[in-house]
Each structure stands twice: as C-alpha cells, then as structure tokens.
Design a protein around this motif. Structure first.
Motif, mmCIF file in Angstrom:
data_model
loop_
_atom_site.group_PDB
_atom_site.id
_atom_site.type_symbol
_atom_site.label_atom_id
_atom_site.label_comp_id
_atom_site.label_asym_id
_atom_site.label_seq_id
_atom_site.Cartn_x
_atom_site.Cartn_y
_atom_site.Cartn_z
ATOM 1 N N ARG A 120 29.631 43.656 39.840
ATOM 2 C CA ARG A 120 29.996 42.400 39.688
ATOM 3 C C ARG A 120 28.428 41.364 39.869
ATOM 4 O O ARG A 120 27.706 41.833 40.411
ATOM 5 C CB ARG A 120 30.575 41.593 41.044
ATOM 6 C CG ARG A 120 32.182 42.289 41.055
ATOM 7 C CD ARG A 120 32.773 41.577 42.401
ATOM 8 N NE ARG A 120 34.014 42.175 42.668
ATOM 9 C CZ ARG A 120 34.419 43.175 43.595
ATOM 10 N NH1 ARG A 120 32.972 43.862 44.161
ATOM 11 N NH2 ARG A 120 35.588 43.810 43.506
ATOM 12 N N MET A 141 41.801 40.516 35.652
ATOM 13 C CA MET A 141 42.517 39.422 36.219
ATOM 14 C C MET A 141 42.171 37.835 35.878
ATOM 15 O O MET A 141 40.910 37.843 35.888
ATOM 16 C CB MET A 141 42.427 39.321 37.859
ATOM 17 C CG MET A 141 43.426 40.358 38.287
ATOM 18 S SD MET A 141 43.666 39.907 40.287
ATOM 19 C CE MET A 141 42.135 40.325 40.829
ATOM 20 N N ARG A 164 33.132 37.296 40.814
ATOM 21 C CA ARG A 164 34.305 38.070 40.662
ATOM 22 C C ARG A 164 35.270 37.298 39.522
ATOM 23 O O ARG A 164 36.314 37.805 39.261
ATOM 24 C CB ARG A 164 35.356 37.605 41.817
ATOM 25 C CG ARG A 164 34.776 38.363 43.161
ATOM 26 C CD ARG A 164 35.864 38.024 44.450
ATOM 27 N NE ARG A 164 37.072 38.432 44.176
ATOM 28 C CZ ARG A 164 37.351 39.512 44.771
ATOM 29 N NH1 ARG A 164 36.644 40.371 45.531
ATOM 30 N NH2 ARG A 164 38.616 40.240 44.576
ATOM 31 N N TYR A 218 44.429 43.892 45.265
ATOM 32 C CA TYR A 218 45.323 43.684 43.867
ATOM 33 C C TYR A 218 45.740 44.825 43.196
ATOM 34 O O TYR A 218 45.259 45.928 43.116
ATOM 35 C CB TYR A 218 44.706 42.355 43.164
ATOM 36 C CG TYR A 218 43.231 42.710 42.713
ATOM 37 C CD1 TYR A 218 43.050 43.724 41.717
ATOM 38 C CD2 TYR A 218 41.963 42.429 43.280
ATOM 39 C CE1 TYR A 218 41.758 43.940 41.100
ATOM 40 C CE2 TYR A 218 40.991 42.749 42.933
ATOM 41 C CZ TYR A 218 40.544 43.570 41.826
ATOM 42 O OH TYR A 218 39.317 43.958 41.311
ATOM 43 N N ALA A 276 40.112 45.922 44.939
ATOM 44 C CA ALA A 276 38.694 46.379 44.819
ATOM 45 C C ALA A 276 38.033 46.238 46.015
ATOM 46 O O ALA A 276 37.842 45.600 46.779
ATOM 47 C CB ALA A 276 37.992 45.708 43.459
ATOM 48 N N GLU A 333 41.710 34.058 43.361
ATOM 49 C CA GLU A 333 40.249 33.994 43.577
ATOM 50 C C GLU A 333 39.780 32.507 44.102
ATOM 51 O O GLU A 333 38.568 32.326 44.504
ATOM 52 C CB GLU A 333 39.505 34.085 42.117
ATOM 53 C CG GLU A 333 39.760 35.622 41.892
ATOM 54 C CD GLU A 333 39.182 36.873 42.609
ATOM 55 O OE1 GLU A 333 38.328 36.451 43.446
ATOM 56 O OE2 GLU A 333 39.887 38.041 42.470
HETATM 57 N N1 GLY Z 1 38.139 39.705 40.160
HETATM 58 C C1 GLY Z 1 38.398 40.924 41.043
HETATM 59 C C2 GLY Z 1 37.200 41.481 41.607
HETATM 60 O O1 GLY Z 1 35.974 40.915 41.482
HETATM 61 O O2 GLY Z 1 37.419 42.496 42.276
#
Ligand code: GLY
Length: 363
Positions: free
Chosen positions: A315, A55, A339, A259, A272, A61
C-alpha cells in the motif's frame, strides 16, 4: 472541466508511475487536451493495482466526517461512469459489482462498536443500517451462525477487479495517445521556472509539468529545485484467495480487521495484513495461516479447503494523502492513498488534471 478532448496542445506532462493512480491522472489529462507521457519503472499496474482486493468502500475505510471521507464518497460516485467509460473506450469487460457490504458482530460489545461507528459515519454522509442476526442468516446462509449478534449493512459499498480495471485503463489511455514508457525508471527530476526536466532509463524529456504518482516508491527519486517531497513508505498486505465453484459471498463481508469479497470469476478473497516491513516481498506462511483462520471463522466452509492463491502488495503509505502542487505549479503530487488507492483513483485523476489545467492555463 470539459469532458471533450480539445485542440492538440503544444505542451505536455510527464507522469511518474503507471499504476492505477498515475494512469487515471494520465487519462484525465489526455481528456483535457494535454499530451501525456507516463514513465513506469516496471510494468503498468504491476504493484498495488495488481494486488488490491478492489473494495470501493467508504463504509469500511472511513470513520467520521473528514475531507478524506468526502473525497472517498465523491470518488465512489464517479465509479460507475468511470468503469462504463473505460469499458467503452477499451472494448474490455470489467468486473464491477454494486453489492454493498455487511459488517458482522459476534458479541454484544462488537455490535455496540458497529452502532457507534455507524452513527459517526452517518454524520459524514456514509449510509448504513443495523441488521438482525436472523435477517443476516436468511440472506447470507453460509456465514457462521454460532454467536452471531447482528450486523450493519452498507448499501453503497462496491467492488471492482483492479486488474481488469487497470488493463482497460491502459488500453483506453493508449487510444487517447498517452505515451506509456514501461521498464523505464525515472532517475532525476529538475523543476525549473519554465519547464521540468525528466531523466529516465529510456531517455530524457522536457515537460510543462510532472506528476509524481509512483505509490510507495514516490519519494525514491530526488527532485531538484523544490524542498524535499513528503516520504512515501510501503505498508505490506498479505491476501489470500479461494477459487470457489459457486457465488457464496454476494456482498463484501467484514469482521474485525478481516474483509472478504468474491470476484465474478468465483475467486473469494480475504485480506489483509498491515505490516511495516519495507519492501519485503516474501509471502509468509504464518500470516497466510492467520488470514485463513479468520476467513474460516466467518465462512466455516472455507476451513475445509486451502487457499488457491496467496500474494502480497505494498500500500502507498505516507504522512497523509498528497494530491497537491508542491512548491511549483510544475510539480504535482498524487500519492499517499494508503488503503484507498483503487477507490480514490477517479477523483484523484479529475482533481490533478483540473489543477494542472488551472495552474498552467491550457488543456
Ligand atoms: N483497502 C483494503 C486494504 O488496504 O487492505
């Protein structure tokens, strides 16, 4: 910064980490005329860059105005030329869709939350507009109808396939003579007055500067000669994918913490989870089931099928985003993207390369 590659330099830079951030930094440094070596402890792009949904979504975000939101918007602007340049340099296609994003509300109170958030974001330059339930159902006919109260559309959010992006970036970097050392973990870094020494499993080298861009693993290597760098920590996320016969999700769709987006290949991804469990690589059935339930809430037809793929990623968490020199002009940090690693890659690459060139007076 000049866009053209200048003279071949006598000096060189080491980048620790061959994910999207490390390779974007290497790409921009090479453009600026630096000779670059990337050290990757496993395979290039094999962790968060492989796992990410892709994304490019300040609207999803970022909350109000902030330096991070400004950087996110700047990086979003850079994405189309970034993708085009990598496609041209590598000869490889990248699935990149300027599709926008739709946030859904299934109650009046959810709608109020979306409106308040949209107003806050607007002050930071993130554009969105309210859309009615009728409008949504006309344009997104597969969405759950029952209880839909309305939504908010973000025209500037987009998606990219980070795996394709990563493959093209690695090919492009090699064409720019970036040396990529895979399966080569860095074991020691010494920051000296006039150089940085890097020791790694496949050999050692002396460089003018080093960039730490190893995502969730960035603080694993002790760095001598400077105060300890900020801790990096993994924040695990589960994702699921449904291989679909048709394009049923033509924008990013969000509801609450969930999402959904669909690749050009037909793979419809839902994410997620957010888990602080260290480097636990297990795909957990109960988390997958929860995600599948949330996905089927938004798109009821997904309830008739099971995910064709499930996976996890880490992440790169930290106390903040670190894109800065650390107690020496020879040590630069590029981690803590959390993220937004995929989104922030082009801006991070440009910023780090510009700072190194400014600090060391070359390139
Ligand atoms: N950027 C979306 C996530 O980290 O789930």
């Amino acid at each position: 910064m000049s866009r053209a590659v200048s003279r071949l330099p006598k000096t060189s830079i080491a980048v620790m980490g061959g994910g999207l951030i490390g390779m974007s930094v290497a790409w921009e440094l090479a453009r600026a005329g630096w000779r670059v070596a990337v050290y990757e402890k496993n395979l290039v792009g094999g962790e968060a860059s492989w796992a990410g949904a892709g994304m490019l979504s300040p609207g999803g975000e970022m909350e109000g105005p902030s330096p991070l939101a400004s950087l996110a918007l700047q990086s979003r602007e850079l994405y189309r030329p970034f993708v085009q340049e990598l496609e041209e340099a590598s000869g490889l296609a990248i699935d990149y869709q300027e599709c926008g994003a739709l946030d859904l509300a299934y109650s009046p109170s959810e709608l109020q939350v979306l409106a308040a958030r949209g107003a806050e974001q607007q002050a930071g330059g993130i554009v969105s507009k309210a859309v009615s339930a009728e409008h949504i159902l006309a344009f997104w006919p597969r969405l759950r109808r029952e209880g839909l109260a309305g939504g908010r559309f973000y025209p500037n959010d987009a998606i990219v396939n980070p795996r394709e992006l990563m493959i093209a970036l690695a090919a492009a970097c090699r064409k720019r003579d970036v040396t990529v050392r895979q399966n080569c973990a860095v074991t020691r870094v010494r920051v000296l007055e006039t150089a940085v020494e890097v020791e790694a499993a496949c050999g050692s080298g002396s460089y003018d500067a080093v960039v730490i861009a190893a995502g969730a693993w960035s603080s694993e290597v002790a760095i001598e000669g400077v105060p300890r760098i900020p801790e990096a920590e993994p924040v695990k996320g589960h994702l699921i994918g449904y291989q679909q016969p048709e394009q049923t999700c033509t924008t990013i769709v969000r509801h609450g913490r969930t999402y959904l987006l669909q690749r050009a290949s037909g793979l419809l991804i839902a994410g997620a989870s957010v888990e602080h469990v260290g480097f636990d690589r297990q795909v957990r059935r109960e988390v997958v089931a929860e995600l599948a339930q949330e996905a089927a809430f938004v798109f009821p037809h997904l309830g008739e099928t099971t995910p064709s793929e499930t996976w996890i990623g880490f992440r790169p968490g930290s106390d903040a985003l670190h894109i800065e020199a650390w107690h020496s002009k020879r040590l630069h940090l590029a981690y803590g993207h959390y993220r937004n690693g995929i989104l922030l890659a082009p801006a991070t690459g440009q910023r780090v390369a510009a700072e190194i060139s400014a600090n060391l007076g070359a390139g």
